[in-house]
Design a protein around this motif. Structure first.
Motif, PDB file in Angstrom:
ATOM      1  N   MET A 321       0.832  -1.209   0.000  1.00  0.00           N
ATOM      2  CA  MET A 321       0.000   0.000   0.000  1.00  0.00           C
ATOM      3  C   MET A 321       0.867   1.259   0.000  1.00  0.00           C
ATOM      4  SD  MET A 321      -3.107  -0.988   2.507  1.00  0.00           S
ATOM      5  CE  MET A 321      -3.812  -2.631   2.427  1.00  0.00           C
ATOM      6  N   PRO A 322       0.385   2.340  -0.614  1.00  0.00           N
ATOM      7  CA  PRO A 322       1.132   3.601  -0.594  1.00  0.00           C
ATOM      8  C   PRO A 322       1.338   4.077   0.846  1.00  0.00           C
ATOM      9  CG  PRO A 322      -0.699   3.689  -2.169  1.00  0.00           C
ATOM     10  CD  PRO A 322      -0.879   2.436  -1.374  1.00  0.00           C
ATOM     11  N   THR A 323       2.436   4.777   1.069  1.00  0.00           N
ATOM     12  CA  THR A 323       2.772   5.222   2.422  1.00  0.00           C
ATOM     13  C   THR A 323       2.018   6.500   2.794  1.00  0.00           C
ATOM     14  OG1 THR A 323       4.659   6.421   1.534  1.00  0.00           O
ATOM     15  CG2 THR A 323       5.066   4.190   2.352  1.00  0.00           C
ATOM     16  N   LYS A 324       1.978   6.770   4.090  1.00  0.00           N
ATOM     17  CA  LYS A 324       1.237   7.942   4.590  1.00  0.00           C
ATOM     18  C   LYS A 324       1.943   9.257   4.237  1.00  0.00           C
ATOM     19  CE  LYS A 324      -1.040   9.668   8.740  1.00  0.00           C
ATOM     20  NZ  LYS A 324      -1.504   9.329  10.106  1.00  0.00           N
ATOM     21  N   PHE A 325       3.269   9.255   4.314  1.00  0.00           N
ATOM     22  CA  PHE A 325       4.054  10.462   4.001  1.00  0.00           C
ATOM     23  C   PHE A 325       4.805  10.280   2.683  1.00  0.00           C
ATOM     24  CE2 PHE A 325       4.721  11.713   8.768  1.00  0.00           C
ATOM     25  CZ  PHE A 325       3.420  12.186   8.819  1.00  0.00           C
ATOM     26  N   ASN A 326       5.017  11.378   1.985  1.00  0.00           N
ATOM     27  CA  ASN A 326       5.884  11.357   0.805  1.00  0.00           C
ATOM     28  C   ASN A 326       7.314  11.025   1.228  1.00  0.00           C
ATOM     29  OD1 ASN A 326       4.007  12.066  -1.270  1.00  0.00           O
ATOM     30  ND2 ASN A 326       3.998  14.155  -0.467  1.00  0.00           N
ATOM     31  N   PRO A 327       8.100  10.431   0.308  1.00  0.00           N
ATOM     32  CA  PRO A 327       9.450  10.008   0.694  1.00  0.00           C
ATOM     33  C   PRO A 327      10.424  11.167   0.901  1.00  0.00           C
ATOM     34  CG  PRO A 327       9.016   9.535  -1.628  1.00  0.00           C
ATOM     35  CD  PRO A 327       7.718  10.013  -1.041  1.00  0.00           C
ATOM     36  N   ILE A 402       8.571   6.973   9.227  1.00  0.00           N
ATOM     37  CA  ILE A 402       7.881   7.693  10.313  1.00  0.00           C
ATOM     38  C   ILE A 402       6.369   7.663  10.090  1.00  0.00           C
ATOM     39  CG2 ILE A 402       7.457  10.014  11.233  1.00  0.00           C
ATOM     40  CD1 ILE A 402      10.534  10.502  10.778  1.00  0.00           C
ATOM     41  N   GLY A 403       5.926   7.926   8.870  1.00  0.00           N
ATOM     42  CA  GLY A 403       4.488   7.906   8.583  1.00  0.00           C
ATOM     43  C   GLY A 403       3.882   6.541   8.804  1.00  0.00           C
ATOM     44  N   GLU A 404       4.636   5.500   8.446  1.00  0.00           N
ATOM     45  CA  GLU A 404       4.116   4.141   8.652  1.00  0.00           C
ATOM     46  C   GLU A 404       4.063   3.796  10.143  1.00  0.00           C
ATOM     47  OE1 GLU A 404       2.797   2.520   5.726  1.00  0.00           O
ATOM     48  OE2 GLU A 404       3.102   4.661   5.598  1.00  0.00           O
ATOM     49  N   THR A 405       5.017   4.293  10.922  1.00  0.00           N
ATOM     50  CA  THR A 405       4.973   4.065  12.373  1.00  0.00           C
ATOM     51  C   THR A 405       3.772   4.786  12.976  1.00  0.00           C
ATOM     52  OG1 THR A 405       7.394   3.973  12.305  1.00  0.00           O
ATOM     53  CG2 THR A 405       6.370   4.098  14.478  1.00  0.00           C
ATOM     54  N   ASP A 406       3.476   5.972  12.457  1.00  0.00           N
ATOM     55  CA  ASP A 406       2.303   6.746  12.903  1.00  0.00           C
ATOM     56  C   ASP A 406       1.012   5.974  12.606  1.00  0.00           C
ATOM     57  OD1 ASP A 406       0.797   8.922  13.796  1.00  0.00           O
ATOM     58  OD2 ASP A 406       0.877   9.940  11.857  1.00  0.00           O
ATOM     59  N   ASP A 407       0.886   5.477  11.394  1.00  0.00           N
ATOM     60  CA  ASP A 407      -0.290   4.698  10.979  1.00  0.00           C
ATOM     61  C   ASP A 407      -0.454   3.470  11.886  1.00  0.00           C
ATOM     62  OD1 ASP A 407      -2.431   4.102   9.182  1.00  0.00           O
ATOM     63  OD2 ASP A 407      -1.129   2.899   7.894  1.00  0.00           O
ATOM     64  N   PHE A 408       0.665   2.797  12.143  1.00  0.00           N
ATOM     65  CA  PHE A 408       0.676   1.606  13.000  1.00  0.00           C
ATOM     66  C   PHE A 408       0.245   1.968  14.423  1.00  0.00           C
ATOM     67  CE2 PHE A 408       3.405  -1.620  15.369  1.00  0.00           C
ATOM     68  CZ  PHE A 408       2.645  -2.722  15.015  1.00  0.00           C
ATOM     69  N   ASP A 409       0.798   3.060  14.945  1.00  0.00           N
ATOM     70  CA  ASP A 409       0.460   3.501  16.299  1.00  0.00           C
ATOM     71  C   ASP A 409      -1.038   3.763  16.439  1.00  0.00           C
ATOM     72  OD1 ASP A 409       0.907   4.668  18.981  1.00  0.00           O
ATOM     73  OD2 ASP A 409       0.395   6.546  17.961  1.00  0.00           O
ATOM     74  N   GLN A 410      -1.617   4.379  15.432  1.00  0.00           N
ATOM     75  CA  GLN A 410      -3.044   4.706  15.536  1.00  0.00           C
ATOM     76  C   GLN A 410      -3.923   3.458  15.473  1.00  0.00           C
ATOM     77  OE1 GLN A 410      -4.196   8.193  13.278  1.00  0.00           O
ATOM     78  NE2 GLN A 410      -2.224   9.144  13.724  1.00  0.00           N
ATOM     79  N   ALA A 411      -3.462   2.435  14.758  1.00  0.00           N
ATOM     80  CA  ALA A 411      -4.192   1.165  14.755  1.00  0.00           C
ATOM     81  C   ALA A 411      -4.134   0.516  16.142  1.00  0.00           C
ATOM     82  CB  ALA A 411      -3.614   0.225  13.698  1.00  0.00           C
ATOM     83  N   ILE A 412      -2.960   0.577  16.780  1.00  0.00           N
ATOM     84  CA  ILE A 412      -2.815   0.020  18.134  1.00  0.00           C
ATOM     85  C   ILE A 412      -3.699   0.786  19.115  1.00  0.00           C
ATOM     86  CG2 ILE A 412      -1.203  -0.364  20.042  1.00  0.00           C
ATOM     87  CD1 ILE A 412       1.034  -0.467  17.829  1.00  0.00           C
ATOM     88  N   ALA A 413      -3.672   2.119  19.004  1.00  0.00           N
ATOM     89  CA  ALA A 413      -4.464   2.950  19.915  1.00  0.00           C
ATOM     90  C   ALA A 413      -5.946   2.613  19.778  1.00  0.00           C
ATOM     91  CB  ALA A 413      -4.215   4.429  19.629  1.00  0.00           C
ATOM     92  N   TYR A 414      -6.391   2.397  18.538  1.00  0.00           N
ATOM     93  CA  TYR A 414      -7.797   2.035  18.329  1.00  0.00           C
ATOM     94  C   TYR A 414      -8.116   0.731  19.059  1.00  0.00           C
ATOM     95  CZ  TYR A 414     -12.200   0.612  16.395  1.00  0.00           C
ATOM     96  OH  TYR A 414     -13.507   0.202  16.301  1.00  0.00           O
ATOM     97  N   ALA A 415      -7.243  -0.257  18.885  1.00  0.00           N
ATOM     98  CA  ALA A 415      -7.488  -1.550  19.539  1.00  0.00           C
ATOM     99  C   ALA A 415      -7.489  -1.402  21.054  1.00  0.00           C
ATOM    100  CB  ALA A 415      -6.437  -2.572  19.092  1.00  0.00           C
TER     101      ALA A 415
END
Ligand SMILES: [Zn+2]
Length: 498
Positions: A321-327, A402-415
């Motif tokens: 999947m495309p990343t959250k932030f531009n490279p 960094i953007g992917e870590t942010d996306d991951f963190d928000q999934a964890i927070a939701y759970a």
């Protein structure tokens, strides 16, 4: 289904993978490698052989959510926290799991674990090549290797058996190992698998398949279906046309998890080469097998509902999947970078803009599993992978990781905010460490990016495991260039048994 019938089914499923091309364990005459506690590679490679500590506590979870940040070493967590929250800030998910809870009856724990693999390393352990370059069985247990790839690491936690880099749920001799989905199904639990990577990639693959080679994505190999490279990317005995259990995509369908959401839809456009569905595409096979399918359509993914006997297979992009932030691009030392630190920018192509962030996909998976009668009665096992922390680290792309870590963190927070932690165990860890390091100043001999952090300071992130980000064509494990590293990893959990 009764527990007995489910267990019988799981064992039958494992017996069927004997056609993978498994080999009897040979005598290890050349095995002279010992770990400090005296275990040989042969001992470490046995089921459970690498376990250091006995299980503690006696609380059992009904449900388990396992979050894997691919390549998310302590350094990657810290880089993202410094940038997004400031050096003294905290993540809502990553920093909440494993911390003592306000609720007295919720267990929490944080520890560390090591990730080494066994076998000689990528592409040369339990498989070899014949004169034509085709992959053939070739037992060669080799030595202990200190840096794992995602497939050996994933196989270890999915099966309890350490193995070689490139292996998916087979031991160093090629013997298939019972995995967590097979065990969960035998216990009558619902199962879910969510990732931002191609669904055939190593971390999701260890729940849905047994493959001597991680590249054995589909019946035509790791191609989009316009060519067939399967004989070079799959052990030939594994292919359906040779009487084997088939590629990772085909096994995914046979495994029949209740919920599968990720990328990699193009590999399902390949044509099945043998067996009952020969001549059809893998997508056609999935539909005929009763799956609810979604191809590259976030709105359709969000509209999915639980339907009895119709598992969900939603693949949201052709590849990863495309990343959250531009490279951003790591470059050689340059004082201009200190004067003009990088600020990451949002990627317009990120699927989170269309309702398919990792948090959105995790929410959908949890909703579907909670609506599943097996999930309600017996619980569920769900794995969620933030895949491209690793992939962007390989590319020396600080903003990407960094953007992917942010996306991951928000999934964890939701759970953490939406599951019942009195009966649901949430685990957050990684599969291996990676390249990025935080330095005080730009290094003279490695690539780096200077970022402006949330607290207004400059942070230098260095990438020093490849000479540059384009020259090391054979490096990395996902076609990338910067390399995995071998340090131990954080593992944190909240809930019963944490
Ligand atoms: Zn990697």
């Amino acid at each position: 289904m009764s527990k007995h019938k489910a267990l019988t089914g799981a064992i039958a499923a494992l017996a069927s993978v004997a056609t993978l091309g498994a080999l009897a364990a040979p005598a290890l005459a050349a095995d002279t490698t010992y770990s400090p506690n005296g275990k040989s590679v042969a001992e470490l490679a046995q089921h459970g052989g690498a376990q250091r500590i006995a299980a503690i506590g006696n609380k059992k979870a009904k449900n388990v959510v396992l979050f894997i940040g691919d390549g998310m070493g302590d350094s990657e967590i810290t880089v993202a926290r410094d940038y997004l929250k400031g050096a003294n800030g905290h993540f809502d998910g990553l920093d909440a799991v494993g911390q003592p809870s306000a609720l007295d009856d919720v267990q929490a724990g944080t520890g560390q674990y090591t990730t080494f693999s066994v076998g000689n390393g990528s592409k040369d352990s339990a498989v070899g090549k014949d004169g034509d370059g085709k992959l053939v069985a070739n037992p060669n247990p080799g030595k202990l290797t200190p840096v794992t790839d995602s497939s050996a690491s994933g196989s270890a936690w999915a099966t309890g058996t350490k193995t070689y880099n490139n292996a998916v749920d087979v031991d160093i001799y090629g013997n298939p190992q019972l995995n967590l989905f097979e065990l969960a199904k035998a216990a009558g639990k619902a199962t879910g698998n969510v990732t931002t990577a191609e669904i055939q990639d190593a971390t999701p693959a260890v729940l849905e398949s047994h493959s001597s080679e991680r590249a054995c994505y589909g019946p035509q190999g790791k191609t989009d279906g316009t060519s067939n490279n399967a004989s070079k990317q799959c052990l030939i005995n594994q292919l359906k046309e040779n009487g084997g259990i088939g590629s990772i995509s085909e096994q995914l369908l046979d495994t029949r998890a209740d919920v599968t959401i990720g990328g990699g839809s193009k590999y399902f456009r390949q044509t099945v080469q043998g067996g009952e569905y020969k001549g059809k595409t893998v997508w056609e096979q999935a539909k005929e097998m009763g799956f609810q399918t979604v191809e590259n359509d976030p709105a359709a993914m969000n509209a999915l509902q639980y339907k009895d006997g119709q598992p969900v297979l939603a693949l949201m992009s052709d590849g990863n999947m495309p990343t959250k932030f531009n490279p951003s691009k790591a470059t050689a030392k340059d004082p201009a970078k200190d004067a003009n630190p990088t600020v990451c920018t949002p990627n317009a192509d990120w699927l989170g803009n269309q309702g398919s962030s990792l948090k959105d996909m995790t929410k959908k998976a949890l909703d579907l599993l909670n609506d599943n009668p097996n999930g309600q009665k017996n619980g569920f096992f769900l794995q969620v992978e933030g895949a491209s922390i690793d992939k962007q680290d390989h590319a020396g792309n600080a903003c990407g990781q960094i953007g992917e870590t942010d996306d991951f963190d928000q999934a964890i927070a939701y759970a953490m905010q939406n599951v019942d932690l009195t009966n649901t165990l949430v685990i957050v860890t990684a599969d291996h460490a990676h390249t990025s390091q935080i330095l005080n100043a730009q290094p003279a001999y490695a690539l780096s990016t200077v970022l402006k952090t949330a607290d207004g300071n400059n942070m230098v992130v260095s990438y020093g495991t490849a000479q540059d980000d384009s020259r090391d064509a054979d490096g990395g494990y996902n076609g990338g260039d910067m390399e995995h590293t071998g340090t131990q990893l954080r593992i944190a959990a909240s809930g019963p048994g944490a």
